[in-house]
Design a protein around this motif. Structure first.
Motif, PDB file in Angstrom:
ATOM      1  N   PRO A   1      -0.082  15.485   9.950  1.00 37.97           N
ATOM      2  CA  PRO A   1      -0.870  15.169   8.746  1.00 37.97           C
ATOM      3  C   PRO A   1      -2.306  15.687   8.868  1.00 37.97           C
ATOM      4  CG  PRO A   1      -0.600  13.218  10.098  1.00 37.97           C
ATOM      5  CD  PRO A   1       0.199  14.297  10.754  1.00 37.97           C
ATOM      6  N   TRP A   2      -2.623  16.643   8.042  1.00 38.47           N
ATOM      7  CA  TRP A   2      -3.958  17.228   8.088  1.00 38.47           C
ATOM      8  C   TRP A   2      -4.991  16.286   7.487  1.00 38.47           C
ATOM      9  CZ3 TRP A   2      -4.285  23.156   6.839  1.00 38.47           C
ATOM     10  CH2 TRP A   2      -3.485  23.854   7.749  1.00 38.47           C
ATOM     11  N   GLN A   3      -6.212  16.469   7.950  1.00 37.91           N
ATOM     12  CA  GLN A   3      -7.314  15.727   7.334  1.00 37.91           C
ATOM     13  C   GLN A   3      -7.545  16.187   5.907  1.00 37.91           C
ATOM     14  OE1 GLN A   3     -11.153  14.916   9.484  1.00 37.91           O
ATOM     15  NE2 GLN A   3     -11.951  16.350   7.967  1.00 37.91           N
ATOM     16  N   ASP A   4      -7.505  17.509   5.670  1.00 35.02           N
ATOM     17  CA  ASP A   4      -7.693  18.072   4.328  1.00 35.02           C
ATOM     18  C   ASP A   4      -6.339  18.504   3.785  1.00 35.02           C
ATOM     19  OD1 ASP A   4     -10.514  17.873   4.516  1.00 35.02           O
ATOM     20  OD2 ASP A   4     -10.534  19.685   5.742  1.00 35.02           O
ATOM     21  N   SER A   5      -5.883  17.843   2.744  1.00 35.42           N
ATOM     22  CA  SER A   5      -4.594  18.156   2.142  1.00 35.42           C
ATOM     23  C   SER A   5      -4.731  18.167   0.624  1.00 35.42           C
ATOM     24  CB  SER A   5      -3.523  17.150   2.578  1.00 35.42           C
ATOM     25  OG  SER A   5      -3.381  17.168   3.991  1.00 35.42           O
ATOM     26  N   ASN A   6      -3.638  18.516  -0.034  1.00 37.90           N
ATOM     27  CA  ASN A   6      -3.669  18.667  -1.485  1.00 37.90           C
ATOM     28  C   ASN A   6      -2.602  17.802  -2.135  1.00 37.90           C
ATOM     29  OD1 ASN A   6      -5.563  21.189  -1.733  1.00 37.90           O
ATOM     30  ND2 ASN A   6      -4.037  21.749  -0.195  1.00 37.90           N
TER      31      ASN A   6
ATOM     32  N   THR B   1      -3.463  19.780  -9.434  1.00 40.81           N
ATOM     33  CA  THR B   1      -3.693  19.498  -8.015  1.00 40.81           C
ATOM     34  C   THR B   1      -5.151  19.146  -7.776  1.00 40.81           C
ATOM     35  OG1 THR B   1      -3.581  20.434  -5.776  1.00 40.81           O
ATOM     36  CG2 THR B   1      -4.109  21.941  -7.560  1.00 40.81           C
ATOM     37  N   THR B   2      -5.367  18.407  -6.703  1.00 41.61           N
ATOM     38  CA  THR B   2      -6.726  18.122  -6.238  1.00 41.61           C
ATOM     39  C   THR B   2      -6.693  17.981  -4.722  1.00 41.61           C
ATOM     40  OG1 THR B   2      -8.657  16.656  -6.460  1.00 41.61           O
ATOM     41  CG2 THR B   2      -6.499  15.614  -6.447  1.00 41.61           C
ATOM     42  N   GLY B   3      -7.794  18.358  -4.081  1.00 38.87           N
ATOM     43  CA  GLY B   3      -7.896  18.245  -2.632  1.00 38.87           C
ATOM     44  C   GLY B   3      -8.430  16.880  -2.220  1.00 38.87           C
ATOM     45  N   ILE B   4      -7.853  16.320  -1.174  1.00 42.86           N
ATOM     46  CA  ILE B   4      -8.279  15.012  -0.662  1.00 42.86           C
ATOM     47  C   ILE B   4      -8.558  15.151   0.832  1.00 42.86           C
ATOM     48  CG2 ILE B   4      -7.605  12.621  -0.257  1.00 42.86           C
ATOM     49  CD1 ILE B   4      -5.899  12.740  -2.732  1.00 42.86           C
ATOM     50  N   ALA B   5      -9.753  14.742   1.247  1.00 46.84           N
ATOM     51  CA  ALA B   5     -10.152  14.804   2.653  1.00 46.84           C
ATOM     52  C   ALA B   5     -10.185  13.384   3.214  1.00 46.84           C
ATOM     53  CB  ALA B   5     -11.526  15.452   2.784  1.00 46.84           C
TER      54      ALA B   5
ATOM     55  N   TYR C   1      -9.237   6.731   9.227  1.00 47.87           N
ATOM     56  CA  TYR C   1      -8.208   7.786   9.196  1.00 47.87           C
ATOM     57  C   TYR C   1      -8.260   8.629  10.470  1.00 47.87           C
ATOM     58  CZ  TYR C   1      -8.364   6.610   4.231  1.00 47.87           C
ATOM     59  OH  TYR C   1      -8.344   5.945   3.032  1.00 47.87           O
ATOM     60  N   SER C   2      -8.639   8.029  11.555  1.00 47.86           N
ATOM     61  CA  SER C   2      -8.773   8.781  12.808  1.00 47.86           C
ATOM     62  C   SER C   2      -7.424   9.089  13.439  1.00 47.86           C
ATOM     63  CB  SER C   2      -9.641   7.992  13.797  1.00 47.86           C
ATOM     64  OG  SER C   2      -9.070   6.715  14.045  1.00 47.86           O
ATOM     65  N   GLU C   3      -6.399   8.283  13.129  1.00 42.71           N
ATOM     66  CA  GLU C   3      -5.075   8.485  13.703  1.00 42.71           C
ATOM     67  C   GLU C   3      -4.147   9.127  12.675  1.00 42.71           C
ATOM     68  OE1 GLU C   3      -4.413   7.971  16.801  1.00 42.71           O
ATOM     69  OE2 GLU C   3      -6.368   7.053  17.273  1.00 42.71           O
ATOM     70  N   ASP C   4      -3.190   9.927  13.182  1.00 45.56           N
ATOM     71  CA  ASP C   4      -2.228  10.578  12.289  1.00 45.56           C
ATOM     72  C   ASP C   4      -1.430   9.560  11.487  1.00 45.56           C
ATOM     73  OD1 ASP C   4      -3.096  12.990  13.179  1.00 45.56           O
ATOM     74  OD2 ASP C   4      -1.352  13.436  14.444  1.00 45.56           O
ATOM     75  N   ALA C   5      -1.101   8.442  12.114  1.00 47.00           N
ATOM     76  CA  ALA C   5      -0.309   7.418  11.426  1.00 47.00           C
ATOM     77  C   ALA C   5      -1.065   6.855  10.224  1.00 47.00           C
ATOM     78  CB  ALA C   5       0.063   6.302  12.400  1.00 47.00           C
ATOM     79  N   GLU C   6      -2.388   6.728  10.363  1.00 40.36           N
ATOM     80  CA  GLU C   6      -3.185   6.206   9.258  1.00 40.36           C
ATOM     81  C   GLU C   6      -3.229   7.201   8.095  1.00 40.36           C
ATOM     82  OE1 GLU C   6      -6.691   5.645  11.505  1.00 40.36           O
ATOM     83  OE2 GLU C   6      -6.268   3.558  12.017  1.00 40.36           O
ATOM     84  N   LYS C   7      -3.298   8.481   8.415  1.00 43.62           N
ATOM     85  CA  LYS C   7      -3.265   9.488   7.358  1.00 43.62           C
ATOM     86  C   LYS C   7      -1.921   9.463   6.639  1.00 43.62           C
ATOM     87  CE  LYS C   7      -6.298  12.781   9.824  1.00 43.62           C
ATOM     88  NZ  LYS C   7      -6.244  12.251  11.191  1.00 43.62           N
ATOM     89  N   ALA C   8      -0.840   9.390   7.418  1.00 49.85           N
ATOM     90  CA  ALA C   8       0.493   9.363   6.818  1.00 49.85           C
ATOM     91  C   ALA C   8       0.680   8.125   5.950  1.00 49.85           C
ATOM     92  CB  ALA C   8       1.557   9.437   7.912  1.00 49.85           C
ATOM     93  N   THR C   9       0.137   6.993   6.398  1.00 53.38           N
ATOM     94  CA  THR C   9       0.256   5.748   5.631  1.00 53.38           C
ATOM     95  C   THR C   9      -0.431   5.888   4.273  1.00 53.38           C
ATOM     96  OG1 THR C   9       0.376   4.417   7.641  1.00 53.38           O
ATOM     97  CG2 THR C   9      -0.289   3.292   5.613  1.00 53.38           C
ATOM     98  N   PHE C  10      -1.613   6.494   4.256  1.00 52.64           N
ATOM     99  CA  PHE C  10      -2.331   6.680   2.989  1.00 52.64           C
ATOM    100  C   PHE C  10      -1.462   7.431   1.992  1.00 52.64           C
ATOM    101  CE2 PHE C  10      -4.809   9.448   0.250  1.00 52.64           C
ATOM    102  CZ  PHE C  10      -5.657   8.553  -0.385  1.00 52.64           C
ATOM    103  N   TRP C  11      -0.870   8.535   2.424  1.00 52.06           N
ATOM    104  CA  TRP C  11      -0.064   9.349   1.510  1.00 52.06           C
ATOM    105  C   TRP C  11       1.226   8.638   1.121  1.00 52.06           C
ATOM    106  CZ3 TRP C  11      -2.000  13.097  -1.152  1.00 52.06           C
ATOM    107  CH2 TRP C  11      -3.104  13.816  -0.643  1.00 52.06           C
TER     108      TRP C  11
END
Length: 629
Positions: free
Chosen positions: A449-454, A284-288, A294-304
């Motif tokens: 979708p959190w900013q800091d996830s694993n 595992t590794t943490g990704i911030a 990545y200001s919007e939740d949709a953008e965070k979800a898209t990355f993952w």
């Protein structure tokens, strides 16, 4: 600014990471987890002079009461308390250090008793020598100087060796201490502790080394010369003192043996404790996700959503997923309502662990499905969301019933979410390797979708070989993405066991040292006892005593000391039980098997310490023993 290297700010919750950067806290009540109902923040303050913790707590309680009146929906039942920051800094390590302090103190007592018994025994054999010197004109001051020189030199040499060993060993001991113990880098040979140790060394050697010289003041020189070598029964008080010193050593040894065995068995039990998932081959590794992109939740979800397929395409990867919480490292929680319950701010609801995960998380972590199904890829999260709960959650709310299909909702007047339980999975410990699993709900990652996830990745081989490929896949999506340390789940488990392993190792080491000290002390006293009784043994043999009689005569002395020491040690072990309760895992702090092992060890010490004296006693020539009169 740059803080000093040794700076360690008190951690609010459980964390395996060292703090590397401190940034301003910005609270936006519109963001998830930032509203007034959240409970993840700890405040720090400095008390005014003369203000106690109790007074500060009373002030906080008054503030809490006013906030409850002003914000009844979020602040009802909120409790505030003040505690010293040192308590937060030390955390769970304080109990470990106190136990180690007691153990070291017990070892010190054994060492002092050992030196005392040996010097007293040696001094008792020189009674005739002291009497002859005194009768030839040596005054007590001269005798004191002689014995002070001898015992002082012995203490100085022993103290010097100890100091050298301390400076040599402190680096090795410091490297053994877990990294999550506060202020490890500051551990060194302390001047005051060193002064205390040297003082104890000199004091023990001098006090008990001067006993023969001080005995001349009692006016028993004539009796000593008259008795000569023929009657070595010794001073009864001194014999009782020597026996008491051996009994105390044996008692302390039994206490430490019980403690060491308890820690060892508990550590083995922790290693064998089922964790509820398959941790082999998972890294595992943490990704911030920081920055404007990545200001919007949709953008965070898209990355993952883009990253996980790329990770799964790496050769050797069998599954990948994202989670907001890793096992054993704590996480977030909150209260909720299950079907049949209605919102009432005056009613307290139990906190439930919350994890936000992507589809495939349970397969990646190897968490067994007990009922229902997992969340599925592409499943709709609009309206009622699909949720998975753990066995502890299902057993708490619906014991002996099926939890699948039950409804959940946010504990608020206007719920922000509703969920249907689609599956039940096995318990996974979240707060530590030994902390019981708490009720937990797993919700789809895209809804929060959190900013800091694993990122968690399962490998078919050695997961550490995938680090470079995983890093490249992440940087293909975002070349500037900062990554935390790559760790296997085995590394996380090992980090959670570091304090327990260190405590068990150090207590075991001290116990072994105590065993050797006690063996040497018991041997010295038994040998002195045989020397005292040489004339008596000769008489017994001359009158027809057999080898078994002599064997029983000598070994019986050691066994009696062992029995007395066992009784005293049992009392001490029982008294020490409460201090060890927090270390016991899967075993009673006063385990009969451990006690039996300790008692057997004490008896073995007594027998081994009697072997050489018994051999010497069996070789006594009755004619020479009688001629010695």
């Amino acid at each position: 600014g740059i803080m000093p290297e040794q700076f360690m700010f008190p951690r609010t919750w459980v964390s395996a990471y060292e703090t590397q950067m401190l940034i301003p806290l910005v609270l936006d009540p519109t963001e998830p987890g930032r509203g007034r109902g959240s409970h993840w923040i700890a405040g720090v303050g400095r008390l005014k002079d003369g203000i106690s913790i109790e007074t500060a707590t009373q002030d906080l309680e008054a503030i809490a009461a006013r906030l409850t009146e002003e914000y009844p929906t979020t602040n009802a039942r909120k409790v505030f308390r003040a505690e010293p920051v040192m308590g937060r800094t030390l955390g769970g390590v304080q109990t470990n250090m106190l136990v180690l302090l007691v153990v070291v103190g017990l070892v010190l007592l054994v060492a002092c008793a050992n030196v005392a018994s040996m010097l007293l025994g040696k001094g008792a054999t020189r009674t005739t020598e002291v009497a002859i010197r005194a009768s030839l004109g040596a005054g007590q001051p001269r005798l004191i100087r002689q014995f002070l020189t001898e015992s002082g030199l012995l203490s100085i040499l022993g103290g010097f060796v100890g100091v050298v060993f301390a400076f040599w060993a402190v680096g090795g001991i410091r490297s053994m201490i877990p990294a999550n113990v506060p202020r490890v880098e500051e551990i060194a040979v302390d001047g005051w502790v060193l002064l205390f140790a040297v003082g104890m060394t000199l004091l023990t050697g001098v006090i008990f080394g001067l006993t023969p010289a001080l005995s001349t003041a009692k006016g028993k020189l004539v009796n000593a010369l008259r008795e000569g070598q023929g009657n070595r029964s010794g001073n009864p008080k001194q014999n009782r003192l020597l026996g008491g010193l051996v009994v105390s050593q044996l008692a302390i040894t039994l206490i430490l043996l019980n403690c060491a065995l308890l820690l060892l068995v508990s550590f083995i039990n922790v290693l064998n404790e089922p964790q509820g998932f398959d941790h082999e081959g998972v890294i595992t590794t943490g990704i911030a996700l920081v920055g404007s992109e990545y200001s919007e939740d949709a953008e965070k979800a898209t990355f993952w959503n883009q990253l996980i397929p790329q990770i799964e395409a790496i050769p050797g990867v069998t599954a990948a997923a994202v989670t907001t919480k890793l096992p054993f490292e704590g996480g977030n929680n909150g209260d909720l309502l299950v079907e049949g319950e209605t919102y009432d701010p005056a009613v307290g609801r139990p906190l439930v662990e919350r994890s936000y995960i992507s589809a495939g998380y349970f397969e990646t972590m190897g968490i067994p499905l007990l009922a229902g199904r997992y969340q599925e890829e592409g499943e709709s999260f609009e309206g009622v969301i699909p949720a998975v709960v753990n066995r502890a959650f299902a057993d708490h709310y619906w014991p002996e019933e099926n939890a699948v299909g039950r409804m959940l909702r946010d504990n608020s007047e206007e719920p922000s979410w509703e969920a249907t339980i689609v599956g039940v999975v096995e318990n996974v410990r979240q707060w530590s390797v030994t902390y019981p699993a708490l009720p937990e709900i797993y919700a789809p990652f895209p809804i929060n979708p959190w900013q800091d996830s694993n990122l968690v990745v399962r490998s078919s081989g050695d997961p550490s070989l995938l680090v470079s490929s995983i890093r490249d896949a992440i940087h293909q999506l975002d070349a500037q993405m900062p990554l935390s340390e790559f760790r296997t789940v085995d590394d996380i488990i090992a980090a959670g066991l570091e304090r327990r392993r260190f405590t068990a190792l150090l207590v075991g080491l001290f116990t072994i040292i105590t065993l050797f000290l006690t063996l040497a002390g018991t041997y010295g006293v038994i040998s002195y006892y045989v020397v005292q009784r040489t004339h008596e043994i000769g008489v017994r043999v001359a009158l027809g005593a057999q080898r078994n009689d002599v064997l029983t005569f000598v070994v019986g002395r050691g066994i009696r000391l062992a029995v007395y020491g066992t009784v005293a040690g049992l009392v001490g072990a029982i008294s020490f039980t409460s201090a060890l309760r927090s270390f016991a895992f899967g075993i009673s702090p006063l385990n009969l098997l451990n006690i039996a092992g300790g008692i057997l060890s004490i008896l073995i010490i007594a027998v081994i310490a009697s072997v050489v004296p018994v051999t010497r006693a069996l070789r006594v020539d009755p004619i020479k023993a009688l001629q010695a009169e």
